[in-house]
Motif scaffolding. Structure first.
Motif, PDB file in Angstrom:
ATOM      1  N   PRO A 102      -2.543  -2.483   5.009  1.00  0.00           N
ATOM      2  CA  PRO A 102      -1.304  -1.978   5.531  1.00  0.00           C
ATOM      3  C   PRO A 102      -1.698  -1.480   5.576  1.00  0.00           C
ATOM      4  O   PRO A 102      -1.380  -0.378   4.935  1.00  0.00           O
ATOM      5  N   THR A 103      -0.880  -0.397   7.066  1.00  0.00           N
ATOM      6  CA  THR A 103      -0.407   1.101   6.436  1.00  0.00           C
ATOM      7  C   THR A 103       0.274   1.269   5.639  1.00  0.00           C
ATOM      8  O   THR A 103       0.598   0.931   5.544  1.00  0.00           O
ATOM      9  N   TYR A 104       0.215   2.663   4.949  1.00  0.00           N
ATOM     10  CA  TYR A 104       1.565   2.906   3.476  1.00  0.00           C
ATOM     11  C   TYR A 104       2.939   3.148   4.509  1.00  0.00           C
ATOM     12  O   TYR A 104       3.886   2.264   3.883  1.00  0.00           O
ATOM     13  N   SER A 105       2.586   3.486   5.634  1.00  0.00           N
ATOM     14  CA  SER A 105       3.971   3.371   6.544  1.00  0.00           C
ATOM     15  C   SER A 105       4.832   2.329   6.568  1.00  0.00           C
ATOM     16  O   SER A 105       5.774   1.661   7.246  1.00  0.00           O
ATOM     17  N   GLU A 106       4.083   0.514   6.405  1.00  0.00           N
ATOM     18  CA  GLU A 106       4.191  -0.540   7.152  1.00  0.00           C
ATOM     19  C   GLU A 106       4.885  -1.263   5.552  1.00  0.00           C
ATOM     20  O   GLU A 106       5.463  -2.094   5.279  1.00  0.00           O
ATOM     21  N   VAL A 107       4.048  -0.390   4.443  1.00  0.00           N
ATOM     22  CA  VAL A 107       4.559  -1.440   3.218  1.00  0.00           C
ATOM     23  C   VAL A 107       6.282  -0.944   2.771  1.00  0.00           C
ATOM     24  O   VAL A 107       6.725   0.149   2.994  1.00  0.00           O
ATOM     25  N   THR A 108       6.656  -2.208   3.327  1.00  0.00           N
ATOM     26  CA  THR A 108       8.680  -1.782   2.636  1.00  0.00           C
ATOM     27  C   THR A 108       8.529  -2.149   1.379  1.00  0.00           C
ATOM     28  O   THR A 108       8.213  -2.693   0.530  1.00  0.00           O
ATOM     29  N   LYS A 110       8.622   0.481  -0.581  1.00  0.00           N
ATOM     30  CA  LYS A 110       8.531   1.511  -2.536  1.00  0.00           C
ATOM     31  C   LYS A 110       9.124   2.331  -2.716  1.00  0.00           C
ATOM     32  O   LYS A 110       9.705   2.611  -1.376  1.00  0.00           O
TER      33      LYS A 110
END
Length: 171
Positions: A102-108, A110
């Motif tokens: 996943p891209t960093y923005s897709e990680v929830t 965090k």
């Protein structure tokens, strides 16, 4: 019960052993032989049956199927491995591919910031007010010098500057 190939004579008749032409006759009775055969049959009856996958007590249907599997594919099939119809995709009803990153923005979930661990080792961050002495900071030597920390490099450069200044000043 064992199958006996030699028929027994009638009770009380002599049993001929060996060559009948030489009159080798024993007077053992049929009762003795029948008793021996009964004992053999009793021993055979007491020998336990070798268990099979189908006769093992406590084995489940799946366990029996795994034991009977002829190869790894059949064993996986017995336990239902690799039989899913799960689709690979990017929706809420599909699964991500095994190599998905996943891209960093897709990680929830965090944190909005990452607080570093403050310490004095190579795996921790130094405090903001921390200072290093010039002799503890590593550096690449400045040729033709050989020093590998900032303090020693400054000493070598100071000596080289003094030598240059002395060479250009009139005596």
């Amino acid at each position: 019960m064992a199958t006996w190939e030699t028929p027994l004579p009638k009770n009380g008749e002599p049993i001929v052993v060996g060559d009948p032409d030489h009159d080798v006759i024993h007077t053992q009775t049929v009762d003795c032989i029948e008793e021996l055969r009964d004992m053999v049959d009793a021993v055979e009856a007491s020998v336990p049956t070798v268990p099979t996958a189908d006769t093992l007590s406590g084995a489940t249907t799946v366990g029996r199927a795994v034991m009977k599997a002829s190869d790894a594919t059949a064993a996986r099939s017995a336990i239902g491995a690799g039989t899913s119809n799960l689709a690979i995709g990017t929706t809420s009803t599909t699964a991500k591919a095994g190599d998905y990153v996943p891209t960093y923005s897709e990680v929830t979930g965090k944190p909005s910031t990452f607080a570093p661990t403050i310490g004095t080792t190579s795996t921790t961050a130094a405090a903001g007010n921390h200072t290093h002495t010039a002799s503890t900071v590593s550096a690449t030597a400045v040729g033709p010098g050989t020093a590998t920390n900032v303090q020693a490099i400054l000493v070598e450069l100071e000596a080289r500057i003094a030598a240059l200044e002395a060479a250009i000043e009139p005596a």
